[in-house]
Design a protein around this motif. Structure first.
Motif, PDB file in Angstrom:
ATOM      1  N   TYR A   3      -6.611  -8.692   7.070  1.00  0.00           N
ATOM      2  CA  TYR A   3      -6.716  -7.248   6.956  1.00  0.00           C
ATOM      3  C   TYR A   3      -5.600  -6.759   6.039  1.00  0.00           C
ATOM      4  O   TYR A   3      -4.512  -7.340   5.990  1.00  0.00           O
ATOM      5  N   GLN A  51      -3.400  -3.140   5.045  1.00  0.00           N
ATOM      6  CA  GLN A  51      -3.106  -1.761   5.450  1.00  0.00           C
ATOM      7  C   GLN A  51      -2.157  -1.145   4.430  1.00  0.00           C
ATOM      8  O   GLN A  51      -0.989  -1.537   4.331  1.00  0.00           O
ATOM      9  N   PRO A  58      -5.817  -0.077   8.998  1.00  0.00           N
ATOM     10  CA  PRO A  58      -6.135  -1.420   8.492  1.00  0.00           C
ATOM     11  C   PRO A  58      -7.610  -1.517   8.086  1.00  0.00           C
ATOM     12  O   PRO A  58      -8.479  -0.905   8.703  1.00  0.00           O
ATOM     13  N   LEU A  87       0.724  -3.846   3.774  1.00  0.00           N
ATOM     14  CA  LEU A  87       0.956  -4.687   4.947  1.00  0.00           C
ATOM     15  C   LEU A  87      -0.289  -5.536   5.152  1.00  0.00           C
ATOM     16  O   LEU A  87      -1.409  -5.003   5.141  1.00  0.00           O
ATOM     17  N   TYR A 108      -2.306  -8.393   7.495  1.00  0.00           N
ATOM     18  CA  TYR A 108      -2.420  -9.010   8.805  1.00  0.00           C
ATOM     19  C   TYR A 108      -3.435 -10.145   8.772  1.00  0.00           C
ATOM     20  O   TYR A 108      -4.541  -9.989   8.248  1.00  0.00           O
ATOM     21  N   GLY A 148       2.113  -9.547  10.953  1.00  0.00           N
ATOM     22  CA  GLY A 148       1.984  -8.861   9.675  1.00  0.00           C
ATOM     23  C   GLY A 148       3.032  -9.289   8.660  1.00  0.00           C
ATOM     24  O   GLY A 148       4.137  -9.700   9.017  1.00  0.00           O
TER      25      GLY A 148
END
Lengths: 108, 115
Positions: free
Chosen positions: A36, A38, A44, A87, A89, A101
């Motif tokens: 993911y 973000q 996200p 960010l 993940y 993350g």
């Protein structure tokens, strides 16, 4: 129990250099893995999902390969762009468990 | 476009206060989730639900209750808020295949500060 480990909390790179963000996992079953992304002040969003047949998913220049032998699903891109700063993940599909993350910052 | 709406977007309360975070999805999804996001810990699952009236315990449930009143609505309750619950809370929804496709639809987040 099931878990996801992202070893780098912060990664800073110069634009144009390759990106590799690490992700390893522990799972009782044969899992699906996800990445993911973000961006600042956003929710996200799904970037990539692993396939079961060794295909390599790609999206926005990013790719990742699920290696069951090493329990890894590292995220890679050949050339970083400023817009990749975000960010990231890694997540496991058992209850959609997320790693801690990795904050990626790309500098000019 | 799938939609998940959270309210309030920002909330400040005091220690011991009572807080309810609301989440509504118009995706016709069965599954709904509550996560908290903290630096260094990522997204951690608090509670989730498979449908109206169903509740499942996540990885960090202590201090939180949740209730799924309808397919659309999922609430997170903090009955005695503590400063350790200061966080950014995300609600998400998915269809039953979402656990395999990874396609979670997230709300925009609710920032909670407990003084």
């Amino acid at each position: 129990g099931d878990s996801v480990t992202q070893t780098e909390g912060l990664v800073t790179l110069t634009e144009g250099l390759p990106v590799m963000l690490n992700c390893t996992y522990q799972s009782t079953y044969s899992p699906f893995l996800f990445w993911y992304v973000q961006h600042l002040n956003e929710a996200p969003k799904l970037l990539l999902k692993s396939f079961t047949d060794n295909k390599r998913p790609e999206h926005q220049g990013f790719h990742a390969t699920l290696h069951k032998s090493s329990s890894s699903f590292h995220l890679q891109k050949s050339s970083a762009q400023l817009s990749d700063s975000a960010l990231y993940y890694c997540a496991l599909n058992e209850k959609i468990t997320f790693g801690a993350g990795t904050k990626l910052t790309i500098k000019p | 476009e799938a939609a998940v709406t959270q309210s309030p977007r920002n909330k400040v309360t005091v220690t011991g206060g009572n807080v309810t975070l609301s989440c509504r999805q118009t995706n016709s999804h069965n599954y709904m989730y509550w996560y908290r996001q903290d630096t260094g810990h990522g997204l951690r699952l608090i509670h989730y639900s498979y449908g109206a009236g169903n509740l499942q315990i996540g990885d960090v449930p202590d201090g939180y209750k949740a209730t799924r009143t309808t397919q659309e609505d999922f609430f997170l309750l903090l009955e005695l808020a503590s400063p350790s619950q200061t966080s950014l809370y995300f609600c998400a929804s998915s269809d039953p295949l979402g656990v395999n496709t990874g396609q979670l639809y997230f709300g925009e987040g609710s920032k909670l500060t407990v003084l």
